[in-house]
Design a protein around this motif. Structure first.
Motif, PDB file in Angstrom:
ATOM      1  N   CYS A   1       0.906  -1.161   0.050  1.00  0.00           N
ATOM      2  CA  CYS A   1       0.087   0.088  -0.004  1.00  0.00           C
ATOM      3  C   CYS A   1       0.993   1.262   0.001  1.00  0.00           C
TER       4      CYS A   1
ATOM      5  N   GLN B   1      -5.641   1.411   4.376  1.00  0.00           N
ATOM      6  CA  GLN B   1      -6.329   2.069   3.670  1.00  0.00           C
ATOM      7  C   GLN B   1      -7.112   1.425   2.663  1.00  0.00           C
TER       8      GLN B   1
ATOM      9  N   HIS C   1      10.661   6.099  14.682  1.00  0.00           N
ATOM     10  CA  HIS C   1      10.074   4.924  14.002  1.00  0.00           C
ATOM     11  C   HIS C   1      10.115   3.626  14.821  1.00  0.00           C
TER      12      HIS C   1
ATOM     13  N   PHE D   1       3.710  -0.567  14.255  1.00  0.00           N
ATOM     14  CA  PHE D   1       2.958   0.650  15.227  1.00  0.00           C
ATOM     15  C   PHE D   1       1.474   0.564  14.813  1.00  0.00           C
TER      16      PHE D   1
ATOM     17  N   MET E   1      -2.198   2.432  14.006  1.00  0.00           N
ATOM     18  CA  MET E   1      -2.645   3.313  13.040  1.00  0.00           C
ATOM     19  C   MET E   1      -4.150   3.324  13.074  1.00  0.00           C
TER      20      MET E   1
ATOM     21  N   GLU F   1      -7.175   4.771  11.046  1.00  0.00           N
ATOM     22  CA  GLU F   1      -7.497   5.502   9.594  1.00  0.00           C
ATOM     23  C   GLU F   1      -8.900   5.610   9.071  1.00  0.00           C
TER      24      GLU F   1
ATOM     25  N   TYR G   1      -1.980   6.447  -4.838  1.00  0.00           N
ATOM     26  CA  TYR G   1      -3.250   6.121  -4.758  1.00  0.00           C
ATOM     27  C   TYR G   1      -4.010   7.842  -4.605  1.00  0.00           C
TER      28      TYR G   1
ATOM     29  N   GLU H   1       5.713  14.391  12.118  1.00  0.00           N
ATOM     30  CA  GLU H   1       4.382  14.156  11.390  1.00  0.00           C
ATOM     31  C   GLU H   1       3.618  12.882  12.207  1.00  0.00           C
TER      32      GLU H   1
ATOM     33  N   ILE I   1       0.122  12.742  11.099  1.00  0.00           N
ATOM     34  CA  ILE I   1      -1.060  12.086  10.425  1.00  0.00           C
ATOM     35  C   ILE I   1      -0.443  12.397   8.943  1.00  0.00           C
TER      36      ILE I   1
ATOM     37  N   GLY J   1      -9.530  10.205   3.234  1.00  0.00           N
ATOM     38  CA  GLY J   1      -9.152   9.591   4.510  1.00  0.00           C
ATOM     39  C   GLY J   1      -7.716   9.891   5.118  1.00  0.00           C
ATOM     40  N   PHE J   2      -7.387   9.560   6.156  1.00  0.00           N
ATOM     41  CA  PHE J   2      -5.957   9.753   6.648  1.00  0.00           C
ATOM     42  C   PHE J   2      -5.918   8.753   7.648  1.00  0.00           C
ATOM     43  N   GLY J   3      -4.322   8.742   8.067  1.00  0.00           N
ATOM     44  CA  GLY J   3      -3.857   7.782   9.182  1.00  0.00           C
ATOM     45  C   GLY J   3      -3.224   8.570  10.023  1.00  0.00           C
TER      46      GLY J   3
ATOM     47  N   GLY K   1      -0.914   7.977  13.374  1.00  0.00           N
ATOM     48  CA  GLY K   1      -0.151   7.017  14.126  1.00  0.00           C
ATOM     49  C   GLY K   1      -0.158   7.101  15.669  1.00  0.00           C
TER      50      GLY K   1
ATOM     51  N   ILE L   1       9.924   7.140  21.018  1.00  0.00           N
ATOM     52  CA  ILE L   1       8.863   6.345  20.711  1.00  0.00           C
ATOM     53  C   ILE L   1       8.623   5.063  21.246  1.00  0.00           C
TER      54      ILE L   1
HETATM   55  O1  4AD Z   1       2.039   8.969   6.299  1.00  0.00           O
HETATM   56  P1  4AD Z   1       1.362   7.626   6.232  1.00  0.00           P
HETATM   57  O2  4AD Z   1       2.700   6.391   5.793  1.00  0.00           O
HETATM   58  O3  4AD Z   1       0.299   7.064   5.547  1.00  0.00           O
HETATM   59  C1  4AD Z   1      -0.408   6.063   5.281  1.00  0.00           C
HETATM   60  O4  4AD Z   1      -0.207   4.993   5.633  1.00  0.00           O
HETATM   61  C2  4AD Z   1      -1.615   6.309   4.649  1.00  0.00           C
HETATM   62  N1  4AD Z   1      -2.138   4.995   4.086  1.00  0.00           N
HETATM   63  C3  4AD Z   1      -2.852   6.645   5.827  1.00  0.00           C
HETATM   64  C4  4AD Z   1      -4.212   6.676   5.252  1.00  0.00           C
HETATM   65  O5  4AD Z   1      -4.414   7.907   4.440  1.00  0.00           O
HETATM   66  N2  4AD Z   1      -5.302   6.133   5.299  1.00  0.00           N
HETATM   67  O6  4AD Z   1       1.348   6.848   7.705  1.00  0.00           O
HETATM   68  C5  4AD Z   1       0.417   7.610   8.666  1.00  0.00           C
HETATM   69  C6  4AD Z   1       1.017   7.981  10.017  1.00  0.00           C
HETATM   70  C7  4AD Z   1       2.085   8.776   9.979  1.00  0.00           C
HETATM   71  O7  4AD Z   1       1.810  10.130   9.995  1.00  0.00           O
HETATM   72  C8  4AD Z   1       2.712   8.403  11.225  1.00  0.00           C
HETATM   73  O8  4AD Z   1       2.173   9.102  12.386  1.00  0.00           O
HETATM   74  C9  4AD Z   1       2.545   6.897  11.329  1.00  0.00           C
HETATM   75  O9  4AD Z   1       1.501   6.623  10.533  1.00  0.00           O
HETATM   76  N3  4AD Z   1       3.890   6.318  10.962  1.00  0.00           N
HETATM   77  C10 4AD Z   1       4.730   5.640  11.845  1.00  0.00           C
HETATM   78  N4  4AD Z   1       4.673   5.517  13.037  1.00  0.00           N
HETATM   79  C11 4AD Z   1       5.755   4.979  13.980  1.00  0.00           C
HETATM   80  N5  4AD Z   1       6.747   4.348  13.250  1.00  0.00           N
HETATM   81  C12 4AD Z   1       6.666   4.235  11.773  1.00  0.00           C
HETATM   82  N6  4AD Z   1       7.656   3.693  11.146  1.00  0.00           N
HETATM   83  C13 4AD Z   1       5.522   4.977  11.095  1.00  0.00           C
HETATM   84  N7  4AD Z   1       5.334   5.296   9.744  1.00  0.00           N
HETATM   85  C14 4AD Z   1       4.385   6.115   9.729  1.00  0.00           C
END
Ligand code: 4AD
Ligand code: MG
Length: 452
Positions: free
Chosen positions: A170, A194, A224, A228, A230, A232, A351, A375, A377, A419-421, A423, A437
């Motif tokens: 994804c 997602q 990191h 983790f 999430m 969404e 996407y 970051e 979201i 949408g959004f994710g 963490g 973290i």
């Molecule tokens: O920005 P990311 O990669 O977005 C997505 O995965 C989309 N598919 C989400 C969506 O639109 N439904 O990851 C979203 C959030 C980041 O902003 C961060 O908060 C967290 O996931 N994140 C991590 N947290 C801890 N360790 C990691 N390696 C992370 N990678 C992303």
């Protein structure tokens, strides 16, 4: 009449204020013990809090006094005594002990009040979580998760679970955990729910997935994890503007909820509550292009390697993704989160929908937290046109056959959707103010750590 079961009558430290003057029985562990002549003070914890138990020799039997004198750190015990208000005691209440029964005597508990290094503590994570600081962080984490569900359920979002074992990528193919799936070839641990959330949104309107996600990232940073959690949210008919508004509402709700319900833990962690009080809408917003201009004007440079391997500093070029140094520099001016939107298509996922007003950028947004929170979201409006999406999949060298089901969503009643994710651990790290973290999840999984 409902039947009151025995477990409902257990007294917990967090509820001691209801029992002042009464005799209660507490069950828990001895956190710390000090002796002074005819007195033994036991700091007693039961998971909900800590209270001081005072064992005064003339008030108890000889056996009880001897038990109290010799009990060791982390021994489990049952204490019976009278609750007294005592403003000087941690938690505000004390127990005048009458009975003390040792359930199990702990021998040489490895985590003592002296300082231990992070490696030692992480190796003993199964015990480290008993320490008040770790327990406070995990309570805040539970509060963050409760606030999220509260907010989304209250806004009519349906929780719908996405699979963890998935046949395709994804969030890019470079961070996939791969495993063999019987006779069907390779499967991967989900990087994000997602794509499934999008299908579910077409079925249920407004949905959210909430679960563990995985990234095989070789990043050894303070933000990191390889595993983790999430949440969404995904909604049919929502645009980029809609999810930016919603992300602000949700983060404001989470922070204010935690302030209301977990003030004690935040104070214990030494968090500056005034900074969290300020987290109210509207947050700040700027486009990626404005952010780049700001970085250039403020001389925030980028490290580059020349072809002959030399490190040089260059003006931040439009088109490059932000790293932690840029995000932190940008956020220094802000006392609440900032949403950066409309990133270059090249640095974002396949996407995302192109901006009809500027095809170089996508309708994406990241929310950055102040105080080096980074970051928390990432989200976007999704490409809803069949041909355009198919084109993107091919451009990203993704196997078209794996995404046929995903393309179907654009074939049968396609609608704008976004949408959004968020963490969980990144959010807990920012709200609690902990450095790393690894302390925000019960059992962290990182590049160099899979145990315990
Ligand atoms: O920005 P990311 O990669 O977005 C997505 O995965 C989309 N598919 C989400 C969506 O639109 N439904 O990851 C979203 C959030 C980041 O902003 C961060 O908060 C967290 O996931 N994140 C991590 N947290 C801890 N360790 C990691 N390696 C992370 N990678 C992303
Ligand atoms: Mg992201």
């Amino acid at each position: 009449m409902s039947i009151r079961s025995r477990y409902q009558s257990y007294v917990w430290v967090e509820h001691l204020s209801r029992y002042v003057g009464e005799t209660v029985t507490l069950r828990g562990w001895v956190y710390h013990r000090t002796r002074k002549g005819k007195l033994v003070f036991l700091r007693f914890r039961d998971g909900t809090g800590i209270c001081q138990c005072v064992v005064f020799k003339p008030n108890v039997s000889e056996e009880v006094f001897e038990r109290a004198r010799s009990v060791t750190q982390e021994s489990s015990a049952v204490v019976t005594g009278t609750v007294r208000e005592e403003s000087r005691a941690p938690g505000g209440y004390e127990i005048d002990v009458q009975e003390l029964e040792i359930l199990h005597l702990a021998v040489d508990y490895p985590i003592t009040p002296k300082e231990h290094g992070p490696d030692f503590l992480l190796k003993h994570r199964h015990l480290w979580i008993r320490s008040p600081r770790q327990a406070a962080i995990l309570r805040v984490r539970a509060g963050v998760e409760r606030a999220i569900r509260d907010f989304l359920d209250g806004n009519g979002f349906i929780e719908a679970d996405a699979p963890i074992l998935t046949p395709s990528a994804c969030e890019g193919t470079s961070t996939l955990f791969e495993l063999e799936y019987f006779d069907l070839g390779n499967a991967y641990l989900s990087q994000s729910g997602q794509l499934y959330a999008e299908a579910l949104a077409m079925a249920l309107g407004k949905v959210y997935t909430f679960g563990p996600t995985f990234r095989a990232e070789r990043s050894k940073t303070r933000r990191h994890l390889t595993e983790f959690w999430m949440v969404e949210p995904e909604a049919a008919f929502f645009t980029l503007d809609d999810i930016m508004d919603m992300a602000e509402d949700m983060v404001e709700y989470i922070v204010q909820y935690v302030l209301r319900h977990h003030r004690r833990e935040l104070e214990f962690l030494g968090r500056d509550l005034g900074k969290l009080e300020k987290v109210r809408r509207p947050f700040y917003r700027m486009s990626y292009t404005e952010a780049v201009e700001w970085l250039q004007q403020h001389d925030v440079k980028l490290h580059r390697k020349t072809p002959d391997g030399k490190e040089i500093l260059v003006d931040f070029p439009w088109g490059e993704d932000f790293g932690a140094p840029q995000e932190e520099a940008l956020m220094e001016q802000f006392d609440k989160p900032c949403i950066v939107h409309r990133y270059p298509a090249e640095v974002k996922a396949f996407y995302m929908k192109r901006d009809p007003e500027d095809p170089r950028v996508v309708l994406a947004m990241d929310m950055l937290a102040p105080e080096k929170g980074g970051e928390i979201i990432g989200g976007s409006q999704r490409e809803d046109d069949y041909e355009a999406l198919k084109q993107r999949i091919l451009e990203h060298n993704l196997p078209l056959e794996d995404f046929q089901w995903y393309l179907d969503l654009r074939k049968y009643g396609s609608v704008p959707h976004s949408g959004f994710g968020l963490g969980i651990e990144r959010t807990v790290r920012w709200i609690t103010g902990v450095e790393h973290i690894r302390e925000t999840i019960p059992f962290p999984r990182m590049l160099y750590r899979i145990e315990p």
